[in-house]
Design an enzyme around this catalytic site. Structure first.
Site, PDB file in Angstrom:
ATOM      1  N   PRO A 141       0.804  -1.226   0.000  1.00 32.60           N
ATOM      2  CA  PRO A 141       0.000   0.000   0.000  1.00 32.60           C
ATOM      3  C   PRO A 141       0.835   1.272   0.000  1.00 32.60           C
ATOM      4  O   PRO A 141       0.373   2.305  -0.493  1.00 32.60           O
ATOM      5  CB  PRO A 141      -0.838  -0.121   1.284  1.00 32.60           C
ATOM      6  CG  PRO A 141      -0.096  -1.094   2.143  1.00 32.60           C
ATOM      7  CD  PRO A 141       0.551  -2.053   1.201  1.00 32.60           C
ATOM      8  N   TYR A 142       2.056   1.217   0.522  1.00 32.73           N
ATOM      9  CA  TYR A 142       2.926   2.403   0.464  1.00 32.73           C
ATOM     10  C   TYR A 142       3.197   2.790  -0.984  1.00 32.73           C
ATOM     11  O   TYR A 142       3.004   3.945  -1.386  1.00 32.73           O
ATOM     12  CB  TYR A 142       4.232   2.125   1.201  1.00 32.73           C
ATOM     13  CG  TYR A 142       5.315   3.148   0.918  1.00 32.73           C
ATOM     14  CD1 TYR A 142       5.197   4.443   1.388  1.00 32.73           C
ATOM     15  CD2 TYR A 142       6.451   2.806   0.172  1.00 32.73           C
ATOM     16  CE1 TYR A 142       6.186   5.399   1.120  1.00 32.73           C
ATOM     17  CE2 TYR A 142       7.428   3.739  -0.096  1.00 32.73           C
ATOM     18  CZ  TYR A 142       7.303   5.026   0.382  1.00 32.73           C
ATOM     19  OH  TYR A 142       8.286   5.955   0.103  1.00 32.73           O
TER      20      TYR A 142
END
Length: 302
Positions: free
Chosen positions: A126-127
């Protein structure tokens, strides 16, 4: 240099960049920081204007950046954090900053992203997804934008350098996967120089610039070099099953996120090459950049 509005000035890269900026003879710098007490201002140099706050309010940000000419956005959620936290800080925070810049007529926006935003395999990461989405917001902002994508950033107390020391400093090098992924680390001081060059350049409008160091090596060679510095030997190396671990961590994260030592996303660097595409700006700076050996000479605690 035009008046600059800087976010992330208390971070690992931001501290070095701010020192570079304040050592210059001209150019006002406004720093947005959550905790002004954490801002390190080098002795003997110029003093920045400090604004306490975060990326939550368009109105407050607009007032803080009034009179500035460039926004340089370094602040980000990194490391082990939930998808919601990355999305809130990296995407929504960037959108808020863009809206504030447009409200008060700040024409130029420099966004410091990550090489991971271009990873072809972003499963469970998700980063990287939040930074890639923020890049889209910057490109669609209508501002005069530049995006900088650093590779692995090393230097004194580098967060990722500390992590590498833990992987390499034990009884064996802990290598996720076959170790063949290519990496191109950059020294934090060299990255600061790249960012200053971007601020000074009129030729990088609407451009995405990868920022890597002068050498490309394998991930296993990098960790073996870290181990050589820590233990005096480059071996042994223990290869762990990368794909299995990524899927296992992704499965357990919803229930055990707080106790897991790392996330599936953090293993994406072992599955993707972290190398920089050539660019005239970085090519011109490369002869003066730190080699991998010079970067590794700055030890991080194991």
């Amino acid at each position: 240099m035009p008046a600059l509005f800087l976010t992330g000035g208390t971070g690992f890269v931001g501290r070095v960049l701010l020192a570079r900026l304040l050592a210059r003879p001209a150019g006002d710098v406004t720093c947005l920081v959550r905790d002004p007490a954490r801002l390190i201002v080098p002795a003997g140099g110029r003093t920045p204007r400090v604004v306490g706050g975060d990326l939550g309010s368009v109105e407050a940000l607009a007032e803080a950046m009034r009179g500035c000419d460039i926004v340089l956005h370094l602040a980000a959620s990194t490391g082990k954090a939930t998808a919601a936290a990355h999305q809130r800080a990296n995407l929504e925070g960037t959108r808020t900053l863009i809206a504030a810049a447009k409200r008060v007529g700040v024409p130029r926006f420099v966004y410091v992203s990550t090489i991971a935003a271009g990873f072809p395999d972003q499963r469970f990461y998700p980063y990287a997804a939040s930074k890639a989405a923020a890049e889209v917001a910057v490109r669609e902002s209508g501002l005069d934008w530049t995006i900088v994508r650093p590779t692995i950033v090393l230097g004194p107390d580098s967060p990722i350098g500390v992590a590498f020391a833990k992987l390499a400093g034990g009884p064996a090098v802990m290598m996720f996967g076959d170790g063949k992924a290519r990496v191109q680390p950059i020294d934090v001081g060299d990255l600061a120089n790249v960012l200053v060059a971007v601020l000074d350049s009129s030729a990088v409008s609407h451009d995405t610039i990868d920022a890597g160091g002068p050498e490309e090596i394998s991930f296993e060679e990098l960790l073996a070099g870290v181990r050589q510095r820590l233990r005096g030997s480059r071996t042994p190396v223990l290869h762990l099953p990368l794909t299995l671990l990524r899927y296992a961590l992704a499965a357990f994260e919803p229930l055990l996120f707080s106790v897991l030592p790392l996330t599936a996303g953090q293993l994406a660097a072992f599955a993707n090459d972290s190398v920089a595409r050539p660019h005239p700006l970085t090519t011109a700076l490369r002869p003066g950049m730190q080699s991998v050996d010079q970067m590794l000479a700055t030890r991080n605690p194991a």
